[in-house]
Design a protein around this motif. Structure first.
Motif, short mmCIF file in Angstrom:
data_model
loop_
_atom_site.label_atom_id
_atom_site.label_comp_id
_atom_site.label_asym_id
_atom_site.label_seq_id
_atom_site.Cartn_x
_atom_site.Cartn_y
_atom_site.Cartn_z
N ALA A 1 0.83 -1.21 0.00
CA ALA A 1 0.00 0.00 0.00
C ALA A 1 0.87 1.26 0.00
O ALA A 1 1.91 1.31 0.64
N ILE A 2 0.44 2.27 -0.74
CA ILE A 2 1.07 3.60 -0.73
C ILE A 2 0.12 4.55 -0.03
O ILE A 2 -1.04 4.69 -0.45
N ARG A 3 0.59 5.17 1.04
CA ARG A 3 -0.25 6.08 1.81
C ARG A 3 0.32 7.48 1.80
O ARG A 3 1.54 7.65 1.78
N SER A 4 -0.55 8.47 1.82
CA SER A 4 -0.08 9.86 1.85
C SER A 4 -1.15 10.73 2.48
O SER A 4 -2.27 10.29 2.75
N GLY A 5 -0.79 11.98 2.72
CA GLY A 5 -1.74 12.91 3.33
C GLY A 5 -1.73 12.86 4.84
O GLY A 5 -1.09 12.00 5.46
N LEU A 6 -2.46 13.77 5.44
CA LEU A 6 -2.50 13.93 6.89
C LEU A 6 -2.97 12.68 7.60
O LEU A 6 -2.48 12.32 8.67
N PHE A 7 -3.94 11.97 7.00
CA PHE A 7 -4.51 10.80 7.65
C PHE A 7 -3.98 9.49 7.07
O PHE A 7 -4.54 8.42 7.32
N SER A 8 -2.91 9.59 6.31
CA SER A 8 -2.26 8.40 5.73
C SER A 8 -3.25 7.50 5.00
O SER A 8 -3.26 6.29 5.17
N ARG A 9 -4.10 8.14 4.20
CA ARG A 9 -5.05 7.34 3.41
C ARG A 9 -4.29 6.65 2.27
O ARG A 9 -3.34 7.19 1.72
N GLN A 10 -4.79 5.46 1.90
CA GLN A 10 -4.16 4.75 0.79
C GLN A 10 -4.51 5.44 -0.52
O GLN A 10 -5.68 5.65 -0.85
N THR A 11 -3.46 5.77 -1.28
CA THR A 11 -3.66 6.46 -2.57
C THR A 11 -3.32 5.56 -3.75
O THR A 11 -3.57 5.92 -4.90
N GLY A 12 -2.71 4.42 -3.44
CA GLY A 12 -2.33 3.51 -4.52
C GLY A 12 -1.67 2.28 -3.94
O GLY A 12 -1.67 2.06 -2.73
N ALA A 13 -1.12 1.47 -4.82
CA ALA A 13 -0.43 0.26 -4.36
C ALA A 13 0.63 -0.14 -5.38
O ALA A 13 0.47 0.08 -6.59
N VAL A 14 1.73 -0.68 -4.86
CA VAL A 14 2.74 -1.29 -5.73
C VAL A 14 2.30 -2.72 -5.99
O VAL A 14 2.23 -3.54 -5.07
N HIS A 15 2.01 -3.03 -7.25
CA HIS A 15 1.60 -4.39 -7.63
C HIS A 15 2.87 -5.19 -7.88
O HIS A 15 3.28 -5.41 -9.02
N ALA A 16 3.50 -5.62 -6.78
CA ALA A 16 4.82 -6.24 -6.88
C ALA A 16 4.77 -7.64 -7.49
O ALA A 16 5.64 -8.02 -8.27
N VAL A 17 3.76 -8.42 -7.08
CA VAL A 17 3.56 -9.77 -7.64
C VAL A 17 2.09 -9.89 -8.01
O VAL A 17 1.22 -9.66 -7.16
#
Length: 606
Positions: free
Chosen positions: A312-328
């Motif tokens: 999961a990629i999180r950002s912003g003040l509340f660490s909301r998920q904004t995306g994901a690394v689709h590693a596998v």
């Protein structure tokens, strides 16, 4: 009348101060580099090749090193210059590219500022002129959207693009001599191909001389006019690259060449093959025979179905998920006892994450992993620990995976003791036996990791992995950091152990020439997905997916006749596996090219 060489090194001896005594590490080396010529210095770790290049640049600490002999750059004696005068020479008349660009670039300044500084300092340009010239240089080294990337920081570039920035910086003052110290060693094979092509093109355009330092004989063949072979601080053979490759005289030269895996050398062979064994004292090479079939009619010991691992990629003040690394993404394969399945691809393709997900060192999101009767994803606590007796991992850097405060005997015995498989005396006896089995002496048990070479440390790591009698070993880039002759020895050891212990290997690598030699089957990964999988002979001799073809085409071939060849490899970076929240993975379908050889049909964006 011949023209004066750009660089002339005469009887160079470099010594370091060790315990109050001067210890020579480069002894009495002499060579010339002519205008527009590429000279390669080749040798393994500790041969003195990098110390030679640092001596020429006068970058060694003055209070701990001593240089004797003469270094002439365009007729000017560098040894006689003051440090201030030498600063004017560096970057102006000669420049250097190092192995790891991230350690050479300042992380707090933009790459545009760092290149511009060279131009304002050495060429007296104002800010506007320097900016314009920097953009031109970035375009010259094939960085896409150069103008918009002027204000980007080093961490915003991939490894290959950072190396291009270093080349742009080195070219800024149009030096007469470029010294490249292992500039492609840390790069993936396709990026390495791009950088080699780039250096060739820029050399032709700028007419500069190149001194290329490397341990890779394939790279030497592709780039150099003449070659110097170094061993233990001395030049043991010098000559035209073609003569060195075809008629090398010194035993060490022949040993180096014998140990280089040649892509295509396995044509017509179904099973893996050991590397030739070479006596460095005599240069006599013994060609091995093909391995016996260790796999026939065995059922899978490892089955992986639709494995998915995302971060999961999180950002912003509340660490909301904004995306994901689709590693596998939806990875499936099986592995039989006595078999080697190679997972290949470039950095970021998901191959190491696949290995770690199978072992539950990283928690997968979905899919099924069956290992030796265990449903791996359902295990907890003591059951998970028991499962790990069946599967062990060998990492790329053995020094970081061994405790520096623990003797190697204790390190090899530790898993046996932790899993309560016997007494401490039995653990010690098993450790002694394993060290002997991997080609070390049991008398070394009381030594510490720093007292061993890189190849020996990797043997210790292999012994440690064997202490629980595993059935599967995940070898994660386990030979990529080793010198060419040590790499051959360790690969031969793995094949010996596979034959005697019926081990299954998941061999994770980006080195296609090594993979061709040691594997039964190959799975090619791109952006977290397997895009092609099949028997090694079928994949290498009849590659179908564009990415597989790209990987194979990029491998340096140890043949000097190919020096003028340009691969025409795309300069694009590997695409990002980052996806937005809610992204739906496209359905993938595969076609069977031949028995067991499957190729992804869906467009992978290549």
């Amino acid at each position: 009348m011949t023209s004066r060489p750009i660089l002339s090194v005469k009887n160079l001896t470099t010594s370091f101060l060790v315990d109050g005594h001067w210890k020579p590490v480069v002894r009495n080396i002499s060579f010339d580099v002519a205008a527009g010529e590429t000279v390669a210095i080749v040798g393994e770790s500790g041969s003195g090749k990098s110390v030679t290049s640092l001596s020429i640049m006068r970058l060694l600490a003055a209070n701990a090193s001593r240089m004797e002999g003469q270094i002439l750059l365009d007729g000017r004696d560098l040894a006689a210059l003051s440090e201030k005068e030498m600063r004017g020479v560096r970057g102006n008349d000669m420049a250097m590219i190092f192995q790891e660009p991230m350690t050479s670039l300042n992380p707090i300044f933009t790459i545009g500022r760092q290149i511009s500084e060279v131009l304002t300092r050495h060429k007296g340009m104002n800010a506007a002129e320097a900016r314009s010239e920097t953009v031109r240089l970035l375009e010259k080294v094939r960085i896409p959207n150069a103008k918009s990337r002027f204000d980007d920081y080093p961490h915003q570039f991939s490894g290959g693009m950072r190396q291009r920035v270093m080349i742009a910086m080195a070219l800024a003052s149009k030096p007469k001599l470029l010294i490249a110290d292992e500039p492609t060693t840390a790069l993936d094979v396709t990026i390495q191909g791009q950088i080699l092509d780039l250096i060739k093109v820029l050399q032709q355009e700028e007419g500069m001389s190149v001194l290329f330092i490397t341990h890779d004989m394939g790279v030497v063949a592709e780039i150099s006019n003449r070659t110097i072979v170094m061993l233990r601080g001395e030049a043991v053979e010098t000559g035209a690259t073609e003569a060195i490759f075809n008629r090398g005289q010194h035993p060490y030269t022949r040993a180096l060449l014998s140990a280089v895996p040649k892509l295509g050398s396995m044509a017509g062979r179904r099973l893996p093959m050991r590397f030739p064994t070479v006596d460095i004292a005599t240069g006599v090479s013994v060609e091995p025979s093909e391995e016996r079939d260790t796999v026939a009619k065995k059922g899978p010991i490892l089955e992986v179905k639709n494995l998915v691992t995302r971060f999961a990629i999180r950002s912003g003040l509340f660490s909301r998920q904004t995306g994901a690394v689709h590693a596998v993404e939806n990875v499936s394969f099986d592995l039989r006892a006595g078999e080697t399945l190679a997972l290949v691809g470039e950095s970021g393709c998901g191959k190491s994450t696949t290995g770690r997900s199978i072992m539950r060192l990283i928690e997968p999101m979905a899919g099924q992993v069956m290992l030796d009767g265990y449903d791996v994803r359902s295990l907890r606590g003591a059951d998970l620990r028991r499962m790990r007796k069946s599967i062990q991992m060998i990492f790329q850097d053995p020094f970081s995976s061994l405790n520096p405060r623990m003797t190697v005997g204790a390190a090899v015995a530790e898993p046996f003791i932790k899993h309560k498989l016997g007494t401490r005396q039995q653990a010690r006896e098993k450790a002694a036996d394993l060290l002997e089995r991997v080609g070390l002496s049991s008398a070394m048990m009381n030594r510490y990791p720093h007292e061993f070479s890189g190849g020996q440390r990797q043997r210790i790591a292999i012994a440690r992995a064997l202490s629980l009698d595993p059935k599967v070993i995940v070898a994660d880039e386990s030979v990529s950091a080793l010198d060419v002759s040590i790499k051959a020895q360790v690969c031969n050891l793995l094949l010996d152990l596979q034959e005697s212990l019926d081990l299954a290997f998941l061999f994770i690598s980006h080195d296609m020439a090594v993979v061709e030699r040691v594997s039964h089957r190959v799975a090619v990964m791109y952006l977290g997905e397997i895009v092609e999988i099949g028997p090694r002979a079928s994949v290498f001799e009849n590659p179908q997916h564009p990415y597989t073809k790209k990987l194979i085409a990029a491998v340096p071939v140890p043949d000097p006749a190919r020096r003028g060849v340009r691969r025409g490899i795309s300069n694009d970076e590997l695409k990002s596996p980052v996806r937005p929240v809610g992204y739906t993975v496209p359905d993938r379908s595969y076609r069977e090219v031949s028995a067991g050889h499957l190729v992804q049909m869906a467009d992978s964006g290549l």
